[in-house]
Design a protein around this motif. Structure first.
Motif, PDB file in Angstrom:
ATOM      1  N   MET A   1      34.830 -84.406  21.720  1.00 14.54           N
ATOM      2  CA  MET A   1      33.385 -84.274  21.647  1.00 14.54           C
ATOM      3  C   MET A   1      32.815 -83.974  23.029  1.00 14.54           C
ATOM      4  SD  MET A   1      30.820 -84.304  19.524  1.00 14.54           S
ATOM      5  CE  MET A   1      31.538 -84.964  18.066  1.00 14.54           C
ATOM      6  N   ASP A   2      33.386 -84.638  24.061  1.00 16.17           N
ATOM      7  CA  ASP A   2      32.897 -84.382  25.419  1.00 16.17           C
ATOM      8  C   ASP A   2      33.138 -82.936  25.843  1.00 16.17           C
ATOM      9  OD1 ASP A   2      33.745 -87.673  26.563  1.00 16.17           O
ATOM     10  OD2 ASP A   2      31.808 -86.892  25.979  1.00 16.17           O
ATOM     11  N   GLU A   3      34.286 -82.367  25.443  1.00 16.58           N
ATOM     12  CA  GLU A   3      34.570 -80.980  25.791  1.00 16.58           C
ATOM     13  C   GLU A   3      33.571 -80.027  25.131  1.00 16.58           C
ATOM     14  OE1 GLU A   3      37.045 -83.057  24.828  1.00 16.58           O
ATOM     15  OE2 GLU A   3      38.323 -83.136  26.617  1.00 16.58           O
ATOM     16  N   ILE A   4      33.211 -80.336  23.892  1.00 16.36           N
ATOM     17  CA  ILE A   4      32.228 -79.508  23.189  1.00 16.36           C
ATOM     18  C   ILE A   4      30.871 -79.619  23.875  1.00 16.36           C
ATOM     19  CG2 ILE A   4      31.023 -79.151  21.000  1.00 16.36           C
ATOM     20  CD1 ILE A   4      33.557 -80.285  19.612  1.00 16.36           C
ATOM     21  N   ALA A   5      30.468 -80.843  24.217  1.00 20.27           N
ATOM     22  CA  ALA A   5      29.197 -81.038  24.920  1.00 20.27           C
ATOM     23  C   ALA A   5      29.212 -80.297  26.255  1.00 20.27           C
ATOM     24  CB  ALA A   5      28.937 -82.525  25.148  1.00 20.27           C
ATOM     25  N   HIS A   6      30.333 -80.377  26.973  1.00 23.59           N
ATOM     26  CA  HIS A   6      30.455 -79.691  28.264  1.00 23.59           C
ATOM     27  C   HIS A   6      30.337 -78.178  28.078  1.00 23.59           C
ATOM     28  CE1 HIS A   6      31.666 -78.955  32.370  1.00 23.59           C
ATOM     29  NE2 HIS A   6      32.568 -78.093  31.921  1.00 23.59           N
ATOM     30  N   GLU A   7      31.034 -77.645  27.099  1.00 25.22           N
ATOM     31  CA  GLU A   7      30.963 -76.201  26.831  1.00 25.22           C
ATOM     32  C   GLU A   7      29.544 -75.780  26.439  1.00 25.22           C
ATOM     33  OE1 GLU A   7      33.184 -73.625  27.154  1.00 25.22           O
ATOM     34  OE2 GLU A   7      34.413 -75.106  28.197  1.00 25.22           O
ATOM     35  N   GLY A   9      26.969 -77.134  27.633  1.00 26.98           N
ATOM     36  CA  GLY A   9      26.100 -77.401  28.783  1.00 26.98           C
ATOM     37  C   GLY A   9      25.144 -78.556  28.541  1.00 26.98           C
ATOM     38  N   GLU A  10      25.550 -79.504  27.714  1.00 24.16           N
ATOM     39  CA  GLU A  10      24.673 -80.613  27.362  1.00 24.16           C
ATOM     40  C   GLU A  10      25.242 -81.951  27.817  1.00 24.16           C
ATOM     41  OE1 GLU A  10      22.913 -80.716  23.472  1.00 24.16           O
ATOM     42  OE2 GLU A  10      23.385 -78.595  23.154  1.00 24.16           O
ATOM     43  N   ASP A  11      24.362 -82.903  28.016  1.00 27.37           N
ATOM     44  CA  ASP A  11      24.722 -84.270  28.331  1.00 27.37           C
ATOM     45  C   ASP A  11      25.474 -84.855  27.137  1.00 27.37           C
ATOM     46  OD1 ASP A  11      24.144 -86.945  29.802  1.00 27.37           O
ATOM     47  OD2 ASP A  11      23.398 -87.268  27.750  1.00 27.37           O
ATOM     48  N   PRO A  12      26.562 -85.613  27.359  1.00 26.39           N
ATOM     49  CA  PRO A  12      27.342 -86.164  26.243  1.00 26.39           C
ATOM     50  C   PRO A  12      26.526 -87.036  25.278  1.00 26.39           C
ATOM     51  CG  PRO A  12      28.542 -86.425  28.296  1.00 26.39           C
ATOM     52  CD  PRO A  12      27.170 -85.914  28.657  1.00 26.39           C
ATOM     53  N   PHE A  13      25.623 -87.846  25.822  1.00 26.19           N
ATOM     54  CA  PHE A  13      24.774 -88.673  24.961  1.00 26.19           C
ATOM     55  C   PHE A  13      23.817 -87.802  24.158  1.00 26.19           C
ATOM     56  CE2 PHE A  13      20.436 -90.547  24.785  1.00 26.19           C
ATOM     57  CZ  PHE A  13      20.637 -91.375  23.701  1.00 26.19           C
ATOM     58  N   ALA A  14      23.128 -86.884  24.818  1.00 24.60           N
ATOM     59  CA  ALA A  14      22.150 -86.035  24.135  1.00 24.60           C
ATOM     60  C   ALA A  14      22.816 -85.181  23.061  1.00 24.60           C
ATOM     61  CB  ALA A  14      21.434 -85.144  25.153  1.00 24.60           C
TER      62      ALA A  14
END
Length: 190
Positions: A1-7, A9-14
Motif C-alpha cells: 500500500m505504501d508503494e502505491i501511495a508513493h507512486e 505522490g500521496e501521503d500514506p495516511f491520506a
C-alpha cells in the motif's frame, strides 16, 4: 500500500483514508490523531501507518522508527487504535493488542529460522531472538474511550431488551472498573 501511495505522490495516511469509509476510516483517523501524524517526526525518525481487519476487529497502528549507523532498526513508539465490536474484558483486549505489537515486531525484525544439514538450529526461545523488554517500544492505545462506548452500547442493548425501552447510559469509569473486576464467565458457542 505504501508503494502505491508513493507512486501516486500521496501521503500514506491520506491515501489510505481516501479509500476507506465507516469503521475502518474512523480507526485509521484515530491512530493518526493519536500519533499526531501531521507533525514532523523527531530528527532521524520516520513514521509508518497500517490498518488491518482480522477476526472482525479493525486495528490501525502508527510506528515511530529509526535506523542507527549499523543498520539496526529501532521501533520507539507504537500507537494502536482498534474497533473490536463488543468487548467483555477491556484489560484482556488491551493485552492482546500490546502483545500483538511485540509478536509482530519480533517476526519483522528477527523472524528467521536457520536450517543446517537438514536440522533447525534454534531449539527454543534462548536460541531465537525476540523483542526483549529493553527494546520494546512505548505503546499508546486508543482503546479506553472506544471500549467504554462499546460497553455502554452493549449494556444499553441488554437493558433495553429486558425493560422494553431505550435507556441513555452515563457510565462512570469507576463503575466500569468495578464491573470489570468481577469474574467473567464465557459461554462456548459452536
Amino acid at each position: 500500500m505504501d508503494e502505491i501511495a508513493h507512486e501516486a505522490g500521496e501521503d500514506p495516511f491520506a491515501f489510505r483514508r481516501k479509500h476507506l469509509e465507516g469503521r475502518h476510516r474512523a480507526v485509521l483517523e484515530r491512530a493518526a490523531e493519536m500519533a499526531n501524524w501531521g507533525s514532523r517526526p523527531v530528527e532521524g525518525h520516520a513514521r509508518g501507518i497500517a490498518i488491518r481487519e482480522s477476526f472482525g476487529t479493525i486495528v490501525a497502528q502508527v510506528a515511530d522508527v529509526s535506523v542507527d549507523d549499523q543498520g539496526k532498526v529501532r521501533v520507539h513508539t507504537v500507537w494502536s487504535a482498534a474497533d473490536p465490536g463488543e468487548v467483555i474484558n477491556p484489560a484482556t483486549f488491551r493485552a492482546q493488542i500490546e502483545g500483538g505489537v511485540i509478536y509482530g515486531l519480533t517476526a519483522a525484525l528477527y523472524g528467521e529460522i536457520t536450517v543446517k544439514n537438514g536440522r533447525v538450529q534454534e531449539r527454543n526461545f534462548p536460541d531465537y531472538d525476540m523483542v526483549r523488554m529493553g527494546d520494546a517500544p512505548r505503546q499508546h492505545d486508543g482503546l479506553g474511550q472506544a471500549l467504554l462506548r462499546f460497553r455502554q452500547a452493549a449494556t444499553g442493548q441488554q437493558q433495553r431488551a429486558s425493560l422494553h425501552q431505550r435507556l441513555r447510559l452515563h457510565v462512570r469509569l469507576v463503575e466500569l472498573a468495578a464491573e470489570l473486576a468481577q469474574p467473567v464467565h464465557f459461554e462456548h458457542r459452536p
